[in-house]
Write an enzyme that holds these catalytic residues in place. Structure first.
Site, PDB file in Angstrom:
ATOM      1  N   TYR A 180      -7.860   4.606  -9.248  1.00 36.34           N
ATOM      2  CA  TYR A 180      -7.602   3.694  -8.125  1.00 36.34           C
ATOM      3  C   TYR A 180      -8.551   2.502  -8.179  1.00 36.34           C
ATOM      4  O   TYR A 180      -8.139   1.358  -7.955  1.00 36.34           O
ATOM      5  CB  TYR A 180      -7.770   4.452  -6.810  1.00 36.34           C
TER       6      TYR A 180
ATOM      7  N   CYS B 241       0.832  -1.202   0.000  1.00 34.61           N
ATOM      8  CA  CYS B 241       0.000   0.000   0.000  1.00 34.61           C
ATOM      9  C   CYS B 241       0.866   1.251   0.000  1.00 34.61           C
ATOM     10  O   CYS B 241       1.739   1.409   0.852  1.00 34.61           O
ATOM     11  CB  CYS B 241      -0.908  -0.003   1.223  1.00 34.61           C
TER      12      CYS B 241
ATOM     13  N   ASP C  32      -3.041  -7.197   2.753  1.00 37.27           N
ATOM     14  CA  ASP C  32      -3.432  -6.607   1.472  1.00 37.27           C
ATOM     15  C   ASP C  32      -3.145  -7.612   0.363  1.00 37.27           C
ATOM     16  O   ASP C  32      -1.992  -7.969   0.124  1.00 37.27           O
ATOM     17  CB  ASP C  32      -2.654  -5.317   1.211  1.00 37.27           C
TER      18      ASP C  32
ATOM     19  N   CYS D   6      19.100  -5.384   5.676  1.00 40.08           N
ATOM     20  CA  CYS D   6      19.626  -5.594   4.330  1.00 40.08           C
ATOM     21  C   CYS D   6      21.038  -5.033   4.239  1.00 40.08           C
ATOM     22  O   CYS D   6      21.253  -3.854   4.545  1.00 40.08           O
ATOM     23  CB  CYS D   6      18.731  -4.912   3.298  1.00 40.08           C
TER      24      CYS D   6
ATOM     25  N   CYS E 105      -2.183   1.787   7.648  1.00 44.36           N
ATOM     26  CA  CYS E 105      -0.848   1.563   7.100  1.00 44.36           C
ATOM     27  C   CYS E 105      -0.508   0.094   7.270  1.00 44.36           C
ATOM     28  O   CYS E 105      -0.312  -0.377   8.389  1.00 44.36           O
ATOM     29  CB  CYS E 105       0.204   2.431   7.801  1.00 44.36           C
TER      30      CYS E 105
ATOM     31  N   GLU F 135       0.968  -0.453  -6.854  1.00 44.97           N
ATOM     32  CA  GLU F 135       1.038   0.839  -6.168  1.00 44.97           C
ATOM     33  C   GLU F 135       2.509   1.192  -5.928  1.00 44.97           C
ATOM     34  O   GLU F 135       3.248   0.424  -5.316  1.00 44.97           O
ATOM     35  CB  GLU F 135       0.268   0.794  -4.858  1.00 44.97           C
TER      36      GLU F 135
ATOM     37  N   TYR G  14      -0.346  -4.963  -5.018  1.00 42.80           N
ATOM     38  CA  TYR G  14       0.525  -4.899  -3.847  1.00 42.80           C
ATOM     39  C   TYR G  14       1.840  -5.636  -4.050  1.00 42.80           C
ATOM     40  O   TYR G  14       2.606  -5.812  -3.105  1.00 42.80           O
ATOM     41  CB  TYR G  14      -0.208  -5.459  -2.620  1.00 42.80           C
TER      42      TYR G  14
END
Length: 222
Positions: free
Chosen positions: A87, A56, A134, A213, A204, A99, A139
């Site tokens: 959208y 998202c 999601d 990473c 969120c 997105e 996504y």
């Protein structure tokens, strides 16, 4: 065409894709509500552009505009077939877009490798057509690069992070890496821009694996 749940679990063929429109969507604001900079330019000389899709775009955009050295961000749609999608069309699964957040940054303050580190650590890149709760092709994880150097850095970082994930039992990374020139970026509607700044209690779904990473420098946020 009738929208079905199946359309969220696979990318559409060109024949299935919605036709879209010839003109851009209206209502995209001119100024970033947090940074005070132009959303779509013009940009000062010396800045660079990066495109990241990690679920998202509400939470993803906030993660990047809070990173020092980022000059502006713009939520949008990329990697699909339908020109100038809405959208609702993207959510149908019949445009092929994901997105995406366009990040314009000052390489003298934050390197592209630093931004890759933010990208990888802010989501789970092994989940395919979903991110957390999601679910859908919109996504999926992706990086759209703006130079051969970005392409090489993104691919190297994927290899490095795959090693880290495998050591902790994660499966293969599903992140797509493509030249941005092959996939037009379409700005999202105005209400999506800096959504969580306008709606602090808004949803969120962003969440990483908790694994570091090994690219770039340690990430700092505002």
């Amino acid at each position: 065409m009738l929208y079905t749940r199946a359309h969220k679990n696979r990318l559409p063929t060109p024949e299935e894709a919605l036709p879209g429109r010839d003109e851009p969507l209206s209502g995209v604001p001119g100024t970033h509500t947090v940074l005070g900079t132009p959303l779509a330019g013009p940009h000062p000389e010396g800045l660079e552009t990066a495109d990241f899709a990690l679920g998202c775009f509400w939470g993803a955009e906030r993660r990047f505009y809070r990173t020092p050295g980022v000059w502006t961000t713009l939520a949008g749609y990329q990697g699909g077939l339908t020109p100038h999608p809405t959208y609702e069309e993207v959510c149908s699964g019949l445009t092929g877009h994901t997105e995406t957040v366009r990040v314009v940054f000052d390489p003298d303050v934050v390197s592209y490798e630093d931004l890759l580190k933010v990208f990888w650590e802010s989501h789970d890149p092994t989940q395919g057509f979903r991110q957390g709760n999601d679910i859908g092709t919109q996504y999926r994880s992706a990086i759209h690069t703006h130079s051969p150097r970005q392409q090489a850095a993104a691919e190297a970082s994927r290899v490095a992070y795959q090693r880290v994930l495998e050591q902790s039992g994660y499966s293969a990374i599903t992140t797509e890496i493509h030249p941005a020139a092959d996939h037009t970026f379409y700005p999202a509607e105005g209400y999506h821009q800096q959504y969580l700044d306008k709606n602090p209690a808004g949803y969120c779904g962003l969440g990483g694996t908790g694994l570091s990473c090994p690219v770039g420098l340690p990430t700092h946020t505002r």
